[in-house]
Design a protein around this motif. Structure first.
Motif, PDB file in Angstrom:
ATOM      1  N   ASN A   1      23.217  41.060 -33.757  1.00  0.00           N
ATOM      2  CA  ASN A   1      22.740  39.756 -33.294  1.00  0.00           C
ATOM      3  C   ASN A   1      23.548  38.647 -33.957  1.00  0.00           C
ATOM      4  O   ASN A   1      24.043  38.833 -35.051  1.00  0.00           O
ATOM      5  CB  ASN A   1      21.280  39.551 -33.701  1.00  0.00           C
ATOM      6  CG  ASN A   1      20.350  40.454 -32.935  1.00  0.00           C
ATOM      7  OD1 ASN A   1      20.636  40.838 -31.809  1.00  0.00           O
ATOM      8  ND2 ASN A   1      19.254  40.793 -33.570  1.00  0.00           N
ATOM      9  N   PRO A   2      23.627  37.490 -33.274  1.00  0.00           N
ATOM     10  CA  PRO A   2      24.246  36.348 -33.961  1.00  0.00           C
ATOM     11  C   PRO A   2      23.417  35.966 -35.186  1.00  0.00           C
ATOM     12  O   PRO A   2      22.182  36.010 -35.140  1.00  0.00           O
ATOM     13  CB  PRO A   2      24.210  35.235 -32.920  1.00  0.00           C
ATOM     14  CG  PRO A   2      23.873  35.867 -31.633  1.00  0.00           C
ATOM     15  CD  PRO A   2      23.171  37.152 -31.921  1.00  0.00           C
ATOM     16  N   VAL A   3      24.110  35.616 -36.244  1.00  0.00           N
ATOM     17  CA  VAL A   3      23.421  35.279 -37.499  1.00  0.00           C
ATOM     18  C   VAL A   3      24.166  34.176 -38.244  1.00  0.00           C
ATOM     19  O   VAL A   3      25.349  33.935 -37.994  1.00  0.00           O
ATOM     20  CB  VAL A   3      23.353  36.487 -38.474  1.00  0.00           C
ATOM     21  CG1 VAL A   3      22.383  37.543 -38.016  1.00  0.00           C
ATOM     22  CG2 VAL A   3      24.730  37.058 -38.734  1.00  0.00           C
ATOM     23  N   PHE A   4      23.456  33.550 -39.167  1.00  0.00           N
ATOM     24  CA  PHE A   4      24.115  32.757 -40.197  1.00  0.00           C
ATOM     25  C   PHE A   4      24.348  33.692 -41.374  1.00  0.00           C
ATOM     26  O   PHE A   4      23.395  34.243 -41.929  1.00  0.00           O
ATOM     27  CB  PHE A   4      23.232  31.593 -40.651  1.00  0.00           C
ATOM     28  CG  PHE A   4      23.174  30.460 -39.670  1.00  0.00           C
ATOM     29  CD1 PHE A   4      24.271  29.617 -39.501  1.00  0.00           C
ATOM     30  CD2 PHE A   4      22.028  30.225 -38.920  1.00  0.00           C
ATOM     31  CE1 PHE A   4      24.226  28.562 -38.595  1.00  0.00           C
ATOM     32  CE2 PHE A   4      21.977  29.175 -38.015  1.00  0.00           C
ATOM     33  CZ  PHE A   4      23.079  28.340 -37.844  1.00  0.00           C
ATOM     34  N   ASN A   5      25.615  33.920 -41.738  1.00  0.00           N
ATOM     35  CA  ASN A   5      25.941  34.706 -42.928  1.00  0.00           C
ATOM     36  C   ASN A   5      26.065  33.751 -44.107  1.00  0.00           C
ATOM     37  O   ASN A   5      26.810  32.773 -44.042  1.00  0.00           O
ATOM     38  CB  ASN A   5      27.268  35.436 -42.736  1.00  0.00           C
ATOM     39  CG  ASN A   5      27.108  36.650 -41.839  1.00  0.00           C
ATOM     40  OD1 ASN A   5      26.258  37.508 -42.082  1.00  0.00           O
ATOM     41  ND2 ASN A   5      27.916  36.723 -40.799  1.00  0.00           N
ATOM     42  N   PHE A   6      25.328  34.043 -45.149  1.00  0.00           N
ATOM     43  CA  PHE A   6      25.361  33.161 -46.316  1.00  0.00           C
ATOM     44  C   PHE A   6      26.443  33.596 -47.293  1.00  0.00           C
ATOM     45  O   PHE A   6      26.758  34.773 -47.389  1.00  0.00           O
ATOM     46  CB  PHE A   6      24.000  33.172 -47.021  1.00  0.00           C
ATOM     47  CG  PHE A   6      22.923  32.522 -46.210  1.00  0.00           C
ATOM     48  CD1 PHE A   6      22.840  31.146 -46.132  1.00  0.00           C
ATOM     49  CD2 PHE A   6      22.015  33.297 -45.501  1.00  0.00           C
ATOM     50  CE1 PHE A   6      21.849  30.541 -45.374  1.00  0.00           C
ATOM     51  CE2 PHE A   6      21.026  32.708 -44.734  1.00  0.00           C
ATOM     52  CZ  PHE A   6      20.947  31.325 -44.672  1.00  0.00           C
ATOM     53  N   PRO A   7      26.989  32.629 -48.040  1.00  0.00           N
ATOM     54  CA  PRO A   7      27.934  32.995 -49.105  1.00  0.00           C
ATOM     55  C   PRO A   7      27.173  33.557 -50.301  1.00  0.00           C
ATOM     56  O   PRO A   7      25.948  33.459 -50.364  1.00  0.00           O
ATOM     57  CB  PRO A   7      28.578  31.652 -49.470  1.00  0.00           C
ATOM     58  CG  PRO A   7      27.533  30.639 -49.154  1.00  0.00           C
ATOM     59  CD  PRO A   7      26.741  31.182 -47.983  1.00  0.00           C
ATOM     60  N   ILE A   8      27.890  34.137 -51.246  1.00  0.00           N
ATOM     61  CA  ILE A   8      27.299  34.491 -52.531  1.00  0.00           C
ATOM     62  C   ILE A   8      27.161  33.178 -53.301  1.00  0.00           C
ATOM     63  O   ILE A   8      28.088  32.373 -53.325  1.00  0.00           O
ATOM     64  CB  ILE A   8      28.212  35.449 -53.309  1.00  0.00           C
ATOM     65  CG1 ILE A   8      28.356  36.760 -52.527  1.00  0.00           C
ATOM     66  CG2 ILE A   8      27.681  35.719 -54.711  1.00  0.00           C
ATOM     67  CD1 ILE A   8      29.555  37.545 -52.931  1.00  0.00           C
ATOM     68  N   ILE A   9      25.998  32.954 -53.859  1.00  0.00           N
ATOM     69  CA  ILE A   9      25.744  31.714 -54.597  1.00  0.00           C
ATOM     70  C   ILE A   9      25.750  32.055 -56.079  1.00  0.00           C
ATOM     71  O   ILE A   9      24.995  32.935 -56.516  1.00  0.00           O
ATOM     72  CB  ILE A   9      24.405  31.091 -54.161  1.00  0.00           C
ATOM     73  CG1 ILE A   9      24.499  30.707 -52.674  1.00  0.00           C
ATOM     74  CG2 ILE A   9      24.041  29.891 -55.035  1.00  0.00           C
ATOM     75  CD1 ILE A   9      23.179  30.346 -52.043  1.00  0.00           C
ATOM     76  N   GLN A  10      26.632  31.410 -56.826  1.00  0.00           N
ATOM     77  CA  GLN A  10      26.856  31.823 -58.204  1.00  0.00           C
ATOM     78  C   GLN A  10      26.861  30.628 -59.154  1.00  0.00           C
ATOM     79  O   GLN A  10      27.371  29.566 -58.806  1.00  0.00           O
ATOM     80  CB  GLN A  10      28.225  32.500 -58.266  1.00  0.00           C
ATOM     81  CG  GLN A  10      28.411  33.417 -59.436  1.00  0.00           C
ATOM     82  CD  GLN A  10      29.743  34.146 -59.305  1.00  0.00           C
ATOM     83  OE1 GLN A  10      30.797  33.518 -59.379  1.00  0.00           O
ATOM     84  NE2 GLN A  10      29.699  35.437 -59.085  1.00  0.00           N
ATOM     85  N   GLY A  11      26.272  30.802 -60.320  1.00  0.00           N
ATOM     86  CA  GLY A  11      26.243  29.718 -61.292  1.00  0.00           C
ATOM     87  C   GLY A  11      26.025  30.237 -62.691  1.00  0.00           C
ATOM     88  O   GLY A  11      26.033  31.450 -62.935  1.00  0.00           O
TER      89      GLY A  11
END
Ligand code: ZN
Length: 243
Positions: free
Chosen positions: A109-119
């Motif tokens: 399905n179409p999706v929003f792929n999120f980035p890896i969020i790092q801090g």
């Protein structure tokens, strides 16, 4: 050039040894220790510890040295037991005892792929990495689900991982590809004895045709370092400013 992350062999070695210890005492909570589960446990830790890169071939002695540091060994073991417990209590949809049958079914399905969020979390007085902080990622006020069981939200920081944390949010299904949407994330950091820290940020994403299954570290969203102050220090500072 052949670059290798030393933590892979360090963590693999410790996870195998921990599984053996857990099996020796016949822990009732251990449901499985197949290769799939062990690989999950190894990923669980590698997603939480800072990598140590070396050029291949020079790594053998270094890997050994890493485990001679009692703090790093203790942190890896603590994470390892946490990983084994969580993986043991979670039935993955593709779990099977045969490695060859290990297939991940993903809907196209179409999706929003999120980035890896790092801090990274720092101590306000020393600016050293702060361990034992709890970091929670929210989207529109709700705790964000992670891509799979090897990622956690909330997550804790550790000394040996230099106060770093990372999240990989689960892809969000959408009607069509090529839609643009702005996501408002917030990060909440708590630590006993410290004033809580809240940080919000936006990211614009374009929906894609399908879920990204492979981890792509080039798509990492780095968050500014967050600094925590001791409650007493802050009160003292507030008083000094007022007087
Ligand atoms: Zn298993």
């Amino acid at each position: 050039m052949n670059i290798h992350n030393l933590m892979e062999e360090v963590v693999t070695h410790r996870i195998n040894s921990l599984y053996n210890q857990v099996k020796e005492v016949n822990a009732s909570w251990l449901t499985c220790d197949c290769e799939n589960c062990r690989a999950d446990a190894i990923s669980y830790i590698l997603n939480r510890v800072a990598p140590r890169y070396v050029v291949s071939g020079r790594g053998v002695t270094h890997a050994h040295e890493i485990l001679e540091n009692p703090q790093i060994k203790a942190d890896i073991d603590a994470l390892g037991l946490e990983a084994i417990r969580i993986i043991s209590s979670t039935k993955r949809p593709f779990h099977s005892s045969s490695r060859a049958e290990c297939v991940v079914e993903v809907p196209e399905n179409p999706v929003f792929n999120f980035p890896i969020i790092q801090g990274c979390i720092l101590e306000g007085n020393t600016f050293e990495p702060l361990a034992d902080a709890t970091v929670k990622l929210s989207l529109d006020g709700k705790e964000v689900p992670m891509a799979d069981v090897t990622w956690a939200n909330p997550i804790n920081t550790y000394n040996s991982t230099k106060g770093t944390y990372s999240f990989w949010p689960k892809a969000l299904q959408v009607e069509k590809p090529d839609q643009t949407r702005k996501f408002n994330f917030s990060i909440e950091v708590t630590h006993p004895g410290y004033d809580p820290v809240n940080y919000s940020f936006d990211t614009n994403l374009v929906s894609e045709n399908k879920i990204r299954k492979e981890l792509d570290t080039t798509l990492t969203l780095k968050i500014m370092d967050l600094v925590m102050f001791r409650e007493d220090i802050k009160n003292t500072m507030d008083r000094m400013i007022k007087e």
